[in-house]
Design a protein around this motif. Structure first.
Motif, mmCIF file in Angstrom:
data_model
loop_
_atom_site.group_PDB
_atom_site.id
_atom_site.type_symbol
_atom_site.label_atom_id
_atom_site.label_comp_id
_atom_site.label_asym_id
_atom_site.label_seq_id
_atom_site.Cartn_x
_atom_site.Cartn_y
_atom_site.Cartn_z
ATOM 1 N N TYR A 176 0.840 -1.194 0.000
ATOM 2 C CA TYR A 176 0.000 0.000 0.000
ATOM 3 C C TYR A 176 0.878 1.248 0.000
ATOM 4 C CZ TYR A 176 -3.496 -3.365 1.564
ATOM 5 O OH TYR A 176 -4.330 -4.455 1.659
ATOM 6 N N PRO A 177 0.633 2.192 -0.914
ATOM 7 C CA PRO A 177 1.393 3.444 -0.858
ATOM 8 C C PRO A 177 0.942 4.285 0.338
ATOM 9 C CG PRO A 177 -0.305 3.560 -2.553
ATOM 10 C CD PRO A 177 -0.308 2.150 -2.037
ATOM 11 N N VAL A 178 1.869 5.025 0.910
ATOM 12 C CA VAL A 178 1.584 5.915 2.033
ATOM 13 C C VAL A 178 1.876 7.336 1.582
ATOM 14 C CG1 VAL A 178 2.082 6.481 4.439
ATOM 15 C CG2 VAL A 178 2.240 4.104 3.657
ATOM 16 N N CYS A 179 0.867 8.203 1.658
ATOM 17 C CA CYS A 179 0.994 9.579 1.173
ATOM 18 C C CYS A 179 0.590 10.567 2.253
ATOM 19 C CB CYS A 179 0.120 9.806 -0.067
ATOM 20 S SG CYS A 179 0.488 8.705 -1.463
ATOM 21 N N ASP A 180 1.105 11.786 2.145
ATOM 22 C CA ASP A 180 0.687 12.833 3.071
ATOM 23 C C ASP A 180 -0.607 13.450 2.587
ATOM 24 O OD1 ASP A 180 1.354 14.460 0.944
ATOM 25 O OD2 ASP A 180 3.202 15.221 1.847
ATOM 26 N N GLU A 181 -1.063 14.494 3.271
ATOM 27 C CA GLU A 181 -2.350 15.104 2.927
ATOM 28 C C GLU A 181 -2.345 15.700 1.532
ATOM 29 O OE1 GLU A 181 -3.452 17.864 5.924
ATOM 30 O OE2 GLU A 181 -3.779 16.333 7.470
ATOM 31 N N ALA A 182 -1.181 16.123 1.064
ATOM 32 C CA ALA A 182 -1.081 16.715 -0.266
ATOM 33 C C ALA A 182 -0.965 15.664 -1.359
ATOM 34 C CB ALA A 182 0.117 17.666 -0.317
ATOM 35 N N GLY A 183 -0.948 14.378 -0.973
ATOM 36 C CA GLY A 183 -0.872 13.310 -1.960
ATOM 37 C C GLY A 183 0.536 12.938 -2.354
ATOM 38 N N ARG A 184 1.545 13.512 -1.689
ATOM 39 C CA ARG A 184 2.935 13.174 -2.006
ATOM 40 C C ARG A 184 3.299 11.814 -1.423
ATOM 41 N NH1 ARG A 184 3.343 18.771 -0.848
ATOM 42 N NH2 ARG A 184 3.741 18.241 1.345
ATOM 43 N N LEU A 185 3.979 11.017 -2.215
ATOM 44 C CA LEU A 185 4.364 9.669 -1.800
ATOM 45 C C LEU A 185 5.481 9.748 -0.757
ATOM 46 C CD1 LEU A 185 4.046 6.586 -2.310
ATOM 47 C CD2 LEU A 185 5.911 6.794 -3.970
ATOM 48 N N LEU A 186 5.214 9.183 0.418
ATOM 49 C CA LEU A 186 6.200 9.159 1.494
ATOM 50 C C LEU A 186 6.889 7.803 1.612
ATOM 51 C CD1 LEU A 186 4.229 11.013 4.318
ATOM 52 C CD2 LEU A 186 5.891 11.972 2.719
#
Length: 399
Positions: A176-186
């Motif tokens: 599963y990808p994990v992203c911040d609120e802005a949708g940037r991939l972390l």
């Protein structure tokens, strides 16, 4: 190799502090290699037990550029998705061709397993994913933008495991990808790691309810286990004096009717067990997120009503038994004694059910784990209420 496997087995059995002590004498690169082979959640917990400077050196020695995510995972609270993040091995721009991506992946897959290729814009925003098998069958000159799955399912790093698990129930993916609120991939989280961590959290609840820290394992040294457990036992003894005080206040009543002493464990046992049932159901509802959709007053009312009903049935049985036992007592009417235990057990069980539901809610409101020592607080509350009410009613009858 045997030594490595022995150390890994030992680490999996120890609490994080003991695991760090076990590795402390090893070189940083050796520690990094061992931690990279562990479940990432445990690896982060062991890593944060080292001093900050040593932690930086160990994290920097982790292969494949995973070190920033380890240190980033350390900054997220326990029980959140961010603690399980790994660095994605395959990240490409939307305009990359299938041929160039496959050529790059030839080197990557020799060292790490690749399930998905993550497609990100220049600012790091995740715009799509491509399954590895799709690349194999795609046209060599096609771009990722043409074959990617747009707006893929994603998690946030600050999400609790429980919340994440509810979401992934309908999205069964290996990664599963994990992203911040802005949708940037972390980063990314492996489904296996997420499920294993949630299983561990659930298994630790039973111990937390009686004051056993979730870090404690069977192989934890006895000295550390003692430090984990003893403070809660002292707290339990301290607040248990409240129940002892209640009994002491009615010492003269018990002296007049010795038969009451035989029924005090019945009162305490019934109320404690009933409260524990309400406690278990409430914590399970919190874990599964059911409490979010149910008004709290409704839960409290239901458990209080169930307590009253169960208490009335138990009180009726106890009243009949006490009636016949009290036939040899001439100081007070056996019928009045039977009525006293019936009323006391009914009301005490109602309070026990209410307490079993209210205590974890109150702990959560205070920012604590709802399961933390809940059984200790519940036991004292039910003991004081049940014995105090019963002895108080009998004392009134004697006067």
């Amino acid at each position: 190799m045997d030594d490595t496997q022995t150390l890994l087995t030992r680490l999996a059995q120890l609490d994080p502090r003991s695991g760090a002590d076990l590795l402390d004498h090893l070189p940083d690169a050796r520690i990094a290699d061992l931690l990279s082979r562990l479940h990432i959640g445990l690896a982060v917990e062991v890593l944060e037990e080292f001093e900050p400077a040593r932690r930086e050196r160990i994290a920097a020695a982790v292969p494949f550029g995973r070190e920033p995510l380890w240190l980033l995972g350390h900054t997220y609270p326990e029980g959140t998705v961010g603690r399980l993040m790994e660095r994605p091995a395959a990240v490409f721009p939307p305009g990359a061709s299938v041929a160039s991506v496959l050529e790059t992946l030839r080197q990557i897959v020799r060292q790490r397993m690749v399930v998905y290729v993550f497609v990100v814009e220049a600012d790091g925003a995740l715009v799509g994913v491509v399954a590895f098998r799709e690349l194999v069958f795609a046209e060599a000159d096609a771009t990722l933008e043409k074959i990617m799955l747009r707006e893929p399912f994603r998690l946030r790093p600050e999400q609790k495991f429980v919340e994440a698990m509810r979401q992934v129930v309908t999205h069964h993916f290996p990664v599963y990808p994990v992203c911040d609120e802005a949708g940037r991939l972390l980063g990314m989280v492996r489904g296996q790691a997420l499920f294993e961590q949630q299983a561990f959290e659930i298994s630790a609840q039973a111990g937390s309810m009686v004051g056993v820290e979730k870090e404690e394992r069977l192989a934890t040294p006895w000295s550390r286990s003692f430090r984990f457990r003893h403070p809660w036992l002292l707290l339990n003894m301290l607040i248990a004096f409240g129940a002892a005080t209640v009994v002491g206040l009615f010492e003269s009543t018990i002296d007049k009717l010795v038969v009451l002493a035989a029924f005090l464990p019945v009162m305490s046992g019934q109320c404690s067990n009933l409260g524990a049932q309400a406690l278990a159901v409430t914590i399970r509802g919190m874990t599964l997120g059911e409490l979010r959709d149910t008004p709290r007053w409704r839960v409290l009312a239901k458990e209080a009503w169930l307590g009253l009903l169960n208490g009335a049935v138990s009180g009726l049985i106890a009243g009949v038994v006490l009636y016949f036992v009290a036939q040899s007592q001439d100081l007070v009417s056996p019928l009045w004694l039977a009525g006293a235990i019936f009323l006391a057990l009914s009301l005490s069980c109602m309070f026990a059910g209410l307490s079993g539901a209210a205590i974890p809610m109150l702990l959560r409101r205070l920012g604590a784990d709802p399961a933390t020592a809940s059984a200790i607080f519940l036991s004292v509350a039910t003991d004081i209420s049940s014995m105090g009410l019963f002895l108080g009613l009998v004392a009134l009858l004697l006067h």
